[in-house]
Design an enzyme around this catalytic site. Structure first.
Site, mmCIF file in Angstrom:
data_model
loop_
_atom_site.group_PDB
_atom_site.id
_atom_site.type_symbol
_atom_site.label_atom_id
_atom_site.label_comp_id
_atom_site.label_asym_id
_atom_site.label_seq_id
_atom_site.Cartn_x
_atom_site.Cartn_y
_atom_site.Cartn_z
ATOM 1 N N CYS A 1 -4.414 -0.341 -0.702
ATOM 2 C CA CYS A 1 -4.715 1.014 -1.168
ATOM 3 C C CYS A 1 -4.080 1.336 -2.517
ATOM 4 C CB CYS A 1 -4.324 2.028 -0.102
ATOM 5 S SG CYS A 1 -5.444 1.930 1.322
ATOM 6 N N ASP B 1 -0.285 6.683 0.765
ATOM 7 C CA ASP B 1 -0.185 6.235 2.168
ATOM 8 C C ASP B 1 1.232 5.900 2.652
ATOM 9 O OD1 ASP B 1 -2.898 6.468 1.814
ATOM 10 O OD2 ASP B 1 -3.413 4.427 2.408
ATOM 11 N N LYS C 1 -8.255 10.166 3.653
ATOM 12 C CA LYS C 1 -9.442 9.315 3.452
ATOM 13 C C LYS C 1 -9.780 8.540 4.713
ATOM 14 C CE LYS C 1 -6.203 6.308 1.160
ATOM 15 N NZ LYS C 1 -6.055 5.154 2.031
HETATM 16 C C1 VGL Z 1 -4.264 0.179 3.923
HETATM 17 C C2 VGL Z 1 -4.971 -1.619 5.152
HETATM 18 C C3 VGL Z 1 -5.792 -0.825 5.905
HETATM 19 C C4 VGL Z 1 -3.380 0.719 2.839
HETATM 20 C C5 VGL Z 1 -5.093 0.999 4.664
HETATM 21 O O1 VGL Z 1 -3.023 1.910 2.877
HETATM 22 O O2 VGL Z 1 -3.031 -0.081 1.942
HETATM 23 N N1 VGL Z 1 -4.226 -1.137 4.174
HETATM 24 N N2 VGL Z 1 -5.846 0.487 5.655
#
Ligand code: VGL
Ligand code: ZN
Length: 197
Positions: free
Chosen positions: A146, A13, A98
């Protein structure tokens, strides 16, 4: 970190909403991990390791967002600037997206139906198994969500798993979430190392 053909570098991410100070869920220090991660990507490629990426990839409305009953500001809406990889990130392999159907959950390996709680695999696990991967190195954002859940699933899936601690950063909704995430990871058998090692 030593890479080889049985190792996968999983880049979690590294998207504008997390890694750019103008992003809607900016992780403090998010942009500073990008050059560290690029260094790992280049080492991984030299050693013929697999490099794979994940992207949070939400619809405009999802129970993951505060406005729809969840806890997060709107972020990483598919096909928007916030969902794109940080422009400085070297992208040299496939990306697993995702949350595309409005599912919740943080791991790159599984998504969770917000109503039934049912978990389904994303395809990351089979991609790694098909490539003959035995070891996983996890980097990216955010450590306390994540990255943590992806590394926990990797070690539970019997990959020997390492987290590079200077190639990640935390949201820290609560102070100390970063330290708790590291403790949970270590307790689960994830090896924590600095990327210089
Ligand atoms: C994430 C919060 C909400 C992440 C994703 O990638 O860590 N954190 N969605
Ligand atoms: Zn999200």
């Amino acid at each position: 970190m030593d890479y080889d053909a049985k190792t996968a570098l999983i880049v979690v991410d590294v998207q504008n909403d997390f890694a750019d100070a103008a992003g809607s869920l900016y992780v403090s220090g998010g942009e500073t991990v990008v050059p560290v991660i690029n260094g790992q990507i280049s080492r991984a490629r030299e050693a013929d390791a697999t490099v794979v990426y994940t992207q949070d990839w939400h619809p405009e409305s999802t129970p993951h967002f505060e406005k729809d009953g969840g806890i997060w500001p709107v972020h990483c809406v598919r096909d928007t600037w916030g969902a794109q990889f940080h422009p400085d990130l070297d992208v040299v392999g496939p990306s697993i997206r995702k949350g595309t159907g409005g599912e919740d959950g943080y791991s790159g390996f599984t998504v969770r139906d917000p109503e039934s709680g049912k978990e389904t695999p994303t395809g990351l696990g089979s991609l790694l198994l098909d490539a003959g991967i035995e070891k996983a190195v996890v980097v990216g954002l955010a450590l306390d969500y994540c990255v943590k859940e992806t590394a926990l699933d990797a070690v539970a899936g019997e990959f020997a798993t390492t987290l590079l601690t200077d190639a990640t950063a935390s949201v820290n909704l609560q102070p100390g979430d970063d330290e708790r995430a590291l403790a949970d990871l270590e307790a689960a058998g994830v090896v924590l190392v600095g990327s210089g090692m």
